[in-house]
Design a protein around this motif. Structure first.
Motif, mmCIF file in Angstrom:
data_model
loop_
_atom_site.group_PDB
_atom_site.id
_atom_site.type_symbol
_atom_site.label_atom_id
_atom_site.label_comp_id
_atom_site.label_asym_id
_atom_site.label_seq_id
_atom_site.Cartn_x
_atom_site.Cartn_y
_atom_site.Cartn_z
ATOM 1 N N VAL A 1 100.669 -12.223 -21.069
ATOM 2 C CA VAL A 1 99.819 -10.936 -20.943
ATOM 3 C C VAL A 1 98.599 -11.303 -22.671
ATOM 4 N N ARG A 2 99.230 -11.521 -23.202
ATOM 5 C CA ARG A 2 97.966 -11.682 -24.843
ATOM 6 C C ARG A 2 96.622 -12.148 -24.080
ATOM 7 N N LYS A 3 97.407 -13.339 -23.481
ATOM 8 C CA LYS A 3 95.946 -14.252 -22.900
ATOM 9 C C LYS A 3 95.424 -13.616 -22.325
ATOM 10 N N ARG A 4 95.954 -12.885 -21.105
ATOM 11 C CA ARG A 4 94.797 -11.958 -19.906
ATOM 12 C C ARG A 4 94.553 -10.784 -20.284
ATOM 13 N N MET A 5 94.618 -9.998 -21.609
ATOM 14 C CA MET A 5 94.889 -9.340 -21.936
ATOM 15 C C MET A 5 93.079 -9.279 -22.745
ATOM 16 N N GLY A 6 93.107 -10.099 -22.832
ATOM 17 C CA GLY A 6 92.030 -10.644 -24.174
ATOM 18 C C GLY A 6 90.953 -11.058 -23.356
ATOM 19 N N MET A 7 90.889 -11.801 -21.626
ATOM 20 C CA MET A 7 90.071 -11.935 -21.130
ATOM 21 C C MET A 7 89.074 -10.083 -20.980
ATOM 22 N N SER A 8 87.738 -10.679 -20.929
ATOM 23 C CA SER A 8 86.221 -9.735 -20.392
ATOM 24 C C SER A 8 86.933 -9.580 -19.404
ATOM 25 N N GLU A 9 87.205 -10.171 -17.989
ATOM 26 C CA GLU A 9 87.407 -10.145 -16.961
ATOM 27 C C GLU A 9 88.062 -10.125 -15.788
ATOM 28 N N GLN A 10 89.068 -9.109 -15.078
ATOM 29 C CA GLN A 10 90.802 -10.050 -14.552
ATOM 30 C C GLN A 10 90.014 -11.101 -13.760
ATOM 31 N N PRO A 11 91.496 -11.922 -13.118
ATOM 32 C CA PRO A 11 91.251 -12.565 -12.303
ATOM 33 C C PRO A 11 91.669 -11.743 -10.877
ATOM 34 N N ASP A 12 91.624 -11.906 -9.562
ATOM 35 C CA ASP A 12 92.187 -10.903 -8.502
ATOM 36 C C ASP A 12 93.615 -11.583 -7.946
ATOM 37 N N ASP A 13 94.295 -10.933 -8.936
ATOM 38 C CA ASP A 13 95.935 -10.849 -8.549
ATOM 39 C C ASP A 13 96.208 -10.040 -9.688
ATOM 40 N N MET A 14 97.883 -9.681 -9.041
ATOM 41 C CA MET A 14 98.183 -7.935 -9.460
ATOM 42 C C MET A 14 98.067 -8.053 -10.939
ATOM 43 N N LEU A 15 98.533 -9.253 -11.163
ATOM 44 C CA LEU A 15 98.746 -8.903 -13.285
ATOM 45 C C LEU A 15 96.925 -8.190 -13.266
ATOM 46 N N GLY A 16 95.919 -8.746 -13.224
ATOM 47 C CA GLY A 16 94.975 -8.589 -13.757
ATOM 48 C C GLY A 16 94.810 -6.887 -12.654
ATOM 49 N N MET A 17 95.210 -6.506 -11.612
ATOM 50 C CA MET A 17 95.230 -4.608 -10.714
ATOM 51 C C MET A 17 95.861 -4.207 -11.848
ATOM 52 N N ILE A 18 97.102 -4.641 -12.318
ATOM 53 C CA ILE A 18 97.834 -3.818 -13.108
ATOM 54 C C ILE A 18 96.898 -3.619 -14.615
ATOM 55 N N ILE A 19 96.476 -4.514 -15.049
ATOM 56 C CA ILE A 19 95.714 -4.868 -16.531
ATOM 57 C C ILE A 19 94.469 -3.408 -16.618
ATOM 58 N N ASP A 20 93.884 -3.993 -15.347
ATOM 59 C CA ASP A 20 92.560 -2.905 -14.856
ATOM 60 C C ASP A 20 92.891 -1.133 -14.258
ATOM 61 N N ALA A 21 94.443 -0.707 -13.614
ATOM 62 C CA ALA A 21 94.342 0.261 -13.619
ATOM 63 C C ALA A 21 94.338 1.099 -14.868
ATOM 64 N N ARG A 22 93.997 2.189 -13.911
ATOM 65 C CA ARG A 22 93.685 3.528 -14.708
ATOM 66 C C ARG A 22 94.743 5.274 -14.317
ATOM 67 N N ASP A 23 95.304 5.272 -15.279
ATOM 68 C CA ASP A 23 95.998 6.721 -14.408
ATOM 69 C C ASP A 23 95.453 7.533 -14.373
ATOM 70 N N ALA A 24 95.719 8.902 -13.990
ATOM 71 C CA ALA A 24 95.394 11.039 -13.974
ATOM 72 C C ALA A 24 93.827 10.378 -15.495
ATOM 73 N N ALA A 25 94.786 10.271 -16.490
ATOM 74 C CA ALA A 25 93.874 10.875 -17.864
ATOM 75 C C ALA A 25 93.173 9.749 -18.074
ATOM 76 N N GLY A 26 93.360 8.725 -17.337
ATOM 77 C CA GLY A 26 92.072 6.950 -18.062
ATOM 78 C C GLY A 26 92.287 5.898 -18.626
ATOM 79 N N GLU A 27 93.894 6.629 -18.646
ATOM 80 C CA GLU A 27 94.520 5.675 -19.428
ATOM 81 C C GLU A 27 94.952 4.140 -18.943
ATOM 82 N N ARG A 28 94.451 3.183 -19.337
ATOM 83 C CA ARG A 28 95.052 1.824 -19.038
ATOM 84 C C ARG A 28 97.275 1.286 -20.284
ATOM 85 N N MET A 29 97.503 1.022 -18.901
ATOM 86 C CA MET A 29 99.339 0.250 -19.125
ATOM 87 C C MET A 29 98.888 -0.034 -21.128
#
Length: 467
Positions: free
Chosen positions: A223-251
């Motif tokens: 997680v720390r490696k991936r959240m340090g990337m400027s751009e996420q690979p197209d996988d499930m973890l990348g989608m989770i990291i890039d996702a925004r909730d209704a308030a525009g907040e990430r996990m």
């Protein structure tokens, strides 16, 4: 106060004795209680206040129709452990709904189907590198850890675009056994000091803590490696990291970590347990294996499966579905009443646990002919349409139905096809499989011999899909 009656209840002391005697596999006891007392049974014993439910209409009521207003999965905050944290399998209320919505895009049907070629490629590589040596060496296979590793081989690339290291796969299996195995009788009686219980747990599972630490380190490092990337690979973890909730907040970082563990640790269990039981049944029913092999040969003709083949591999799917009917990975669906309710004409007080026994319902004689018999023809499409909803629940039901059910079915179908093209599995003399039901339901001491699909013929790799 409600004037409605309570459900019929077996005597408390005999019930307690039966619960203790059946401690390693409670599901058959649930089945016998349902047959003796009816579709709602009040289980009363020291520390036990549960309504055991085993009919589709009543399960639909508390899992779907009245779920939001009257029931919760657990009454309070989730206790964080060395491995598990707060994820969609443990959370409740608005936090659960937020996580579910953030994760849902990663499990869309189109995305799952687009991943089929990758799954096939990874499964083939895993069979080439880990299964072929077993065939050449003639050594027996400890099936559950082998299936766990096989499923994890695919989850790694899908979830985080990397192979899950073998030592992490081994740690996942060891910790899973520690977490899910039923506790010994003296532990359940509560007569031993806590220090003695901890000592005995460490003695029975000496590598559990080390395994938990390895899983935890793997998850945090990833997680720390991936959240340090400027751009996420197209996988499930990348989608989770890039996702925004209704308030525009990430996990937050810890939220991503918890969901990664859920995907890798929790996500493999149902499929690996189901596949293990399935191959056990196939070793006992050569006529079913023959019919399944004939379908695979007719549809594929020796090549690897593609997305367009899935609809024609109907019998393969039926075999896995029938396996999950007899051995659902989850013992049942439990909820706690937070308001008074009525269930089947009986009063449900606040605080009552309502538990729908999947095992009992999957073997209910009112809905299944010869329910103890392994018969994949039950899941022919025309028969499935005739059955009521909420009767067959290997992946749960209602708003909390398993988010990964389609992925689990795809992994099961594709791995079964590729295994069938290469191998046949036979029982090992002197080894008797033992069902265990603790935190989950799984087979213990299941050993099979891996042999070429045709006697006397070498195992072969299916050719790539044409085009």
């Amino acid at each position: 106060m409600s004037q409605l009656p309570r459900p019929p209840a077996p005597p408390s002391l005999p019930l307690m004795w039966k619960l203790l005697r059946a401690r390693q596999h409670l599901s058959p006891l649930h089945l016998s209680l349902a047959r003796e007392y009816g579709d709602v049974v009040w289980l009363r014993a020291p520390g036990v206040n549960t309504y055991l439910v085993s009919t589709p209409a009543l399960i639909k009521h508390y899992l779907a129709e009245n779920a939001v207003n009257n029931y919760v999965k657990h009454p309070g905050p989730v206790a964080r452990t060395l491995v598990m944290g707060e994820s969609i399998s443990t959370m409740e209320g608005p936090g659960w709904l937020r996580h579910r919505r953030l994760l849902q895009p990663g499990f869309q049907r189109e995305r799952m189907l687009a991943a089929v070629p990758k799954m096939v490629e990874v499964f083939q590589h895993e069979l080439d590198t880990h299964w072929e040596p077993r065939v050449r060496g003639g050594e027996p296979l400890d099936v559950l850890p082998a299936m766990s590793s096989l499923v994890l081989s695919v989850l790694g690339p899908l979830v985080c675009s990397e192979e899950v290291p073998q030592d992490v796969r081994d740690a996942v299996y060891r910790y899973m056994r520690f977490a899910f195995e039923p506790d010994p009788l003296l532990h359940q009686l509560g007569v031993l000091p806590e220090a003695v219980v901890r000592y005995d747990s460490r003695r029975r599972h000496p590598l559990a803590r080390e395994s938990g630490r390895r899983i935890n380190k793997y998850a945090w490092d990833m997680v720390r490696k991936r959240m340090g990337m400027s751009e996420q690979p197209d996988d499930m973890l990348g989608m989770i990291i890039d996702a925004r909730d209704a308030a525009g907040e990430r996990m937050k970082e810890v939220e991503v970590r918890d969901e990664l563990v859920e995907l890798i640790y929790g996500g493999q269990f149902g499929t690996s347990s189901g596949l293990s039981w399935m191959w056990h049944y196939l070793s006992l029913h050569p006529e079913v294996f023959q019919r399944m092999g004939d379908e695979v040969e007719r549809v594929l003709g020796g090549r690897a499966p593609a997305v367009t083949d899935l609809r024609d591999l109907q019998y393969v799917t039926q075999v896995f579905d029938e396996t999950l009917r007899l051995h659902p990975p989850a013992p049942g669906q439990g909820r706690i009443a937070i308001k008074e309710d009525t269930l089947g004409g009986y009063h449900v007080p606040v605080g009552t646990t309502v538990f729908g026994s999947t095992y009992a319902m999957h073997r209910h004689p009112d809905y299944w002919t010869e329910p103890e018999v392994f018969d994949p023809s039950r899941f022919a499409p025309e028969k499935v349409k005739e059955r009521p909803r909420f009767l067959y629940l290997p992946f749960g039901a209602g708003q909390r139905v398993c988010i990964g059910s389609m992925l689990a079915s795809l992994m099961a179908t594709l791995s079964t096809v590729l295994l069938t093209q290469r191998y046949r599995l036979e029982a090992v003399p002197g080894k008797k499989v033992r069902p265990l039901t603790g935190g989950a339901h799984f087979p213990d001491n299941l050993w099979l011999k891996v042999l070429p699909a045709r006697a006397g013929a070498p195992a072969s790799r299916p050719s790539a899909v044409a085009g």
